[in-house]
Structures are given as C-alpha cells and as structure tokens.
Design a protein around this motif. Sequence first.
Motif, mmCIF file in Angstrom:
data_model
loop_
_atom_site.group_PDB
_atom_site.id
_atom_site.type_symbol
_atom_site.label_atom_id
_atom_site.label_comp_id
_atom_site.label_asym_id
_atom_site.label_seq_id
_atom_site.Cartn_x
_atom_site.Cartn_y
_atom_site.Cartn_z
ATOM 1 N N VAL A 1 0.860 -1.271 -0.136
ATOM 2 C CA VAL A 1 -0.108 -0.111 -0.029
ATOM 3 C C VAL A 1 0.862 1.248 0.252
ATOM 4 N N ARG A 2 0.351 1.998 -0.802
ATOM 5 C CA ARG A 2 1.186 3.458 -0.839
ATOM 6 C C ARG A 2 0.235 4.529 -0.230
ATOM 7 N N ALA B 1 4.210 17.213 -6.062
ATOM 8 C CA ALA B 1 5.615 17.015 -6.400
ATOM 9 C C ALA B 1 6.017 16.058 -5.389
ATOM 10 N N MET B 2 5.783 16.138 -4.016
ATOM 11 C CA MET B 2 6.372 15.442 -3.129
ATOM 12 C C MET B 2 5.567 13.851 -3.141
ATOM 13 N N THR B 3 4.499 13.807 -3.378
ATOM 14 C CA THR B 3 3.752 12.398 -3.467
ATOM 15 C C THR B 3 4.323 11.762 -4.886
ATOM 16 N N LEU B 4 4.606 12.468 -5.945
ATOM 17 C CA LEU B 4 5.148 11.655 -6.863
ATOM 18 C C LEU B 4 6.565 11.372 -6.760
ATOM 19 N N ALA B 5 7.308 12.153 -6.244
ATOM 20 C CA ALA B 5 8.771 11.942 -5.653
ATOM 21 C C ALA B 5 8.910 10.626 -4.971
ATOM 22 N N HIS B 6 7.974 10.521 -4.017
ATOM 23 C CA HIS B 6 8.119 9.315 -2.791
ATOM 24 C C HIS B 6 7.305 8.219 -3.137
ATOM 25 N N LEU B 7 6.320 8.591 -4.073
ATOM 26 C CA LEU B 7 5.369 7.034 -4.057
ATOM 27 C C LEU B 7 5.099 7.061 -5.347
ATOM 28 N N GLY B 8 5.193 7.948 -6.332
ATOM 29 C CA GLY B 8 4.872 7.583 -7.878
ATOM 30 C C GLY B 8 3.462 8.067 -8.065
ATOM 31 N N VAL C 1 3.166 -1.234 3.950
ATOM 32 C CA VAL C 1 2.633 0.293 3.822
ATOM 33 C C VAL C 1 3.822 1.016 3.782
ATOM 34 N N LYS C 2 3.976 1.908 2.677
ATOM 35 C CA LYS C 2 4.978 3.065 2.720
ATOM 36 C C LYS C 2 4.004 4.264 2.703
ATOM 37 N N TYR C 3 4.275 4.860 4.163
ATOM 38 C CA TYR C 3 3.611 5.839 4.757
ATOM 39 C C TYR C 3 4.132 7.468 4.509
ATOM 40 N N VAL C 4 3.864 8.304 3.686
ATOM 41 C CA VAL C 4 4.389 9.575 3.359
ATOM 42 C C VAL C 4 3.772 10.682 4.132
ATOM 43 N N ARG C 5 4.148 11.662 4.801
ATOM 44 C CA ARG C 5 3.333 12.683 5.458
ATOM 45 C C ARG C 5 4.318 13.744 5.260
ATOM 46 N N ASN C 6 3.955 14.934 4.715
ATOM 47 C CA ASN C 6 4.768 15.969 4.309
ATOM 48 C C ASN C 6 4.813 17.154 5.400
ATOM 49 N N PHE C 7 5.642 18.000 5.072
ATOM 50 C CA PHE C 7 5.679 19.227 5.990
ATOM 51 C C PHE C 7 5.762 20.431 4.849
ATOM 52 N N THR C 8 4.592 21.404 5.094
ATOM 53 C CA THR C 8 4.656 22.517 4.112
ATOM 54 C C THR C 8 5.313 23.643 4.988
ATOM 55 N N ASP C 9 6.555 24.006 4.609
ATOM 56 C CA ASP C 9 7.332 24.736 5.435
ATOM 57 C C ASP C 9 7.734 25.862 4.622
ATOM 58 N N VAL C 10 6.924 26.273 3.477
ATOM 59 C CA VAL C 10 6.893 27.599 2.857
ATOM 60 C C VAL C 10 5.704 27.927 2.609
ATOM 61 N N ASP C 11 5.208 28.898 2.800
ATOM 62 C CA ASP C 11 3.837 29.341 2.704
ATOM 63 C C ASP C 11 3.407 30.789 3.143
ATOM 64 N N ASP C 12 2.368 31.229 2.730
ATOM 65 C CA ASP C 12 1.945 32.754 3.063
ATOM 66 C C ASP C 12 1.853 33.037 4.622
ATOM 67 N N LYS C 13 1.406 31.812 5.434
ATOM 68 C CA LYS C 13 1.277 32.023 6.779
ATOM 69 C C LYS C 13 2.545 32.071 7.504
ATOM 70 N N ILE C 14 3.351 31.066 6.934
ATOM 71 C CA ILE C 14 4.812 31.038 7.457
ATOM 72 C C ILE C 14 5.612 32.290 7.322
ATOM 73 N N ILE C 15 5.479 32.967 6.003
ATOM 74 C CA ILE C 15 5.919 34.243 6.133
ATOM 75 C C ILE C 15 5.553 35.190 6.842
ATOM 76 N N ALA D 1 -9.307 10.812 -12.553
ATOM 77 C CA ALA D 1 -8.636 11.365 -11.354
ATOM 78 C C ALA D 1 -8.032 10.087 -10.596
ATOM 79 N N GLU D 2 -8.221 8.717 -10.755
ATOM 80 C CA GLU D 2 -7.677 7.724 -10.295
ATOM 81 C C GLU D 2 -6.258 7.447 -10.895
ATOM 82 N N ARG D 3 -5.725 8.275 -11.866
ATOM 83 C CA ARG D 3 -4.504 8.175 -12.551
ATOM 84 C C ARG D 3 -3.432 8.756 -11.296
ATOM 85 N N TYR D 4 -3.957 9.481 -10.218
ATOM 86 C CA TYR D 4 -3.293 10.064 -9.262
ATOM 87 C C TYR D 4 -3.322 9.240 -8.051
ATOM 88 N N SER D 5 -4.642 8.952 -7.298
ATOM 89 C CA SER D 5 -4.878 7.996 -6.402
ATOM 90 C C SER D 5 -5.979 7.338 -6.485
#
Length: 481
Positions: free
Chosen positions: A24-25, A212-219, A62-76, A253-257
């Motif tokens: 499972v991805r 980009a992060m999903t595609l990079a880590h899970l395809g 299971v390969k589990y990927v959970r990102n951090f959004t570390d550049v964003d308007d709120k952060i700035i 849409a299923e071509r992504y998830s």
Amino acid sequence: MAIQLYDTLAGKKRTFVPLEDGKVRLYVCGPTVYDFAHLGHARCYVVWDVVLRHLRARGYEVKYVRNFTDVDDKIIRRGAERGEDPTALAARFADAFDEDMDALACLRPDAAPRVTGHMPEIVALIEQLVASGFAYAPGNGDVYFSVRKFPEYTRLSKRNLDDLVAGARVEPGEAKRDPLDFALWKGAKPGEPRWPSPWGEGRPGWHIECSAMTLAHLGAPIDIHAGGKDLVFPHHTNEIAQSVAAQGDGLEAERYSRYWMHNGFVQIDDEKMSKSLGNFFTVRQVLEKADGEALRFFLLGTHYRNDFNFSDTVLGEAERRLVYLYETVEKAERVAAGAAPGPATPLLARVREALDDDFNTAAVLGILAEAFTAANALADRKGKKSPEEKAALARFAEEAREVGRALGILERAPAAALVAIRDRAAARRGIDPAAVEARLAARAEARRAKDFARSDALRDELAAMGVAIMDGPSGTTWKVE
C-alpha cells in the motif's frame, strides 16, 4: 472480509484493492508549520495512524508519506511578525509537531518530505504542465493552472463549476486568464524566500507542493490519499487536476490516487476549531492537563468521518475510562500470573471486522467495553480461581493488548501508565503527590500502631483533597477522584 473504506471520490464505501498485491502506498497531507499543532491536527493524524496500524496488521507492507509545508504565506507572515527567518521558524515548529505526535503515540511516517527540499521536483512538474498546455506563464513571474482544461475538476468536491465561478476572484497583482485558475508558481515579492525557476525567482503555490512530493516518494498512481475534509476543495481538487494533467495519458482522477479519505473536524460549541477562527487548543495546552494516551482515547471515540465537540468534561471521562482499562489489564495479569492463555475468544475477530468496516474505532471501543466488563466480573468473583478461569484472564489480557496495539493504546506497563495519568490529574487539581505520599506513610504508621482513629482521620483528610486510596495485598495505592 475485505477492508471497506469510504472513498470521497466515489461518494460511497468501496472494497479496498491495492494496486500491488500486499503493498500500500499511503500519502497524508501534513501540517503547514507556522505554529504548534492544535487538536484538529491531533484528530487528523491519530485517525491516519490507526489506518496505518490496521493496514499493517492485516499484512500489508505500507509505505507511509506525510509531508511538511514549510514555505507558505502564513509562515512568511508569522516570521515577519516575530522578526524570525521563516525557514527557521518552520523548522522549529516541524520539530515541535513531531514531538506532539510522539506524545499521541502516532507512528513516524516512512518519509516526511519538506517543500524546501523538493524545489527541483516542483519546478520540473510545473514545466511539464506548461509544456502540455495545462498551465501558462503570463510574464509577471507567476504560473497558473488552466482549470477549464481539466474536465474532472469538480469530481472530488461534487461542486458546481458555475458556483465556483461566482465565488472566485482575482486578487490585485494577479494575471489569471480565468478567475478559477490557481497559482503553481508565485513571482518573488520583496523580503520573501525565493528559488530560481524558468519564470524568474519565486516560490511554489500550495497545491503543487503535495503533488511533487507525492510523485517523488510514491509515484503515481498511489493507493490512498488522505487528510482533513477541509482539504477536499480546493487543495485535493487542485492536486488531482495538476497531478493527472502532468502525466499526459488520460485525465481520470484515479491516475493520481485510487482512493481519497477525509476525516471530520474537532469543534468547539459546534463550530470548526481552527487557528484562523482563534477558537483552538494546541496539543501542548491539552497535554499540560491530560495524559497523551487519554487524549488519543478520546479522539478515537467518534467515527473518523464525523465531526465532534471537544470539552474538558468529555476528555476527563475518556481519561477515567482509560484508567479503568489499565486497572482491568493489571488485575487480569495479576490474578492470572503464571497461567498459560486459554482458547482464543471472538474479541480479535470482532475488532478486525469493525476496523475492516471503514476503520470504525468507535465500534471497537464498544466491543472492548463488553470484554472488559466480563473480565472484571471474572477477576472480582469471590473465591479461588480455577485453572480455566486464570487461563481465560490470561487470554483476555493478551487479546486486550493486541487490540490496544491496533488503536495505539494500552502499550505501557499498567503500573507506570496509572501513575503517569494519576500524577497529571493531580497536577490539574493542584494536588501535591509528595504531600499525598507523606500522609499515606503517616496512615501506614498509624495502622501499624493500631491507632485507627488517626488512620481514619488521614483517610478523610486525603478524601477532602480529592484523593481516593485503595488498600490491596501488595500495599496502598491512590488516585485522584
């Protein structure tokens, strides 16, 4: 029974069939780290932690990927308010988020990518979209996605395109061809973090980052994409559009998830809790008063797709229930000491059936309550226990622990857990554990001296403080009432 899960894309429960047998991805949208995690985050990531645990318990890799959004308007904005570099601020709050999730017994993901570490992948993905005609650069440093070129744009959200048009607007400085179009890249503004790109220095839009992060880590495609239901539109809607469009062959849409899952909100007075509304509690604020496992237990008491209200009262009840569970496991293990576990009971099968049915943790807690009531009745029955009864209690304790692992609870030694929960409750009530222990020692001395009036007076004094004492074969313990 196969796992059934509610797929937001289909609008109904579907049988889960992974793309690759036995694997499972899973991608879960992570936090935007400009402040400490709040209870909404806790609810979200405890939910997906149970999904992860159950998938693995059912034998999936299971390969589990959970990102951090570390550049964003709120952060700035937050960095500017505090006079702090936004990148450093985001890194600090990402570390704090990990600490908070550890306190809630959430398993760490296999990968936790950060936006700032994936700029080449983000730029390359935008270039693909521009080259294929799904995106355009108006020449001001920005790049936009052409929403109307993606025919399945409203499929996930079930919204009407005309209604979206009526609610859309073009902000000052934007050069969109259509109000519906959304930013993939934002030209640099003074004082903001920036990275090089073919369109000039700037930074990515929010939605392209997760793609980009999903595609990079899970395809692509992946099996399950998950997050809070507030992400259905626009975030996940936009993710689908750009991710599918970039692949070039077919626009389903299923071509992504293959499956899309979303959890409900934590509410305060029937209103969604959020930082923007200012009606939120951080995880750290709650953990100053309540045990982390008790908070997790509370969060599991409602089906993950439903909203629910938070209050100190219901959290306190969850803590009392957790104490009861640990006390029962401790009692069962003590009474059954040395006995081999008896025959398996229906408990684990019933729990698996409930979790297979769209991860129904509320139903699991109900099943557990029945098993714990029966175990208490057996353990408390007067008279010497037969070998069969001891074996039944040993089996109960073993199965209770296994259910606990599936939910992320009951994983501590009972004695240690009870002391930790008790001490947190004492701090909440302003009770000094050292003062309690001193009175207990004085009471024990009075009992040895057969000064029962003094012993009773000390018991009454402790009761007035909010402390209940329990005399047992292994000594005297106490808890906060």
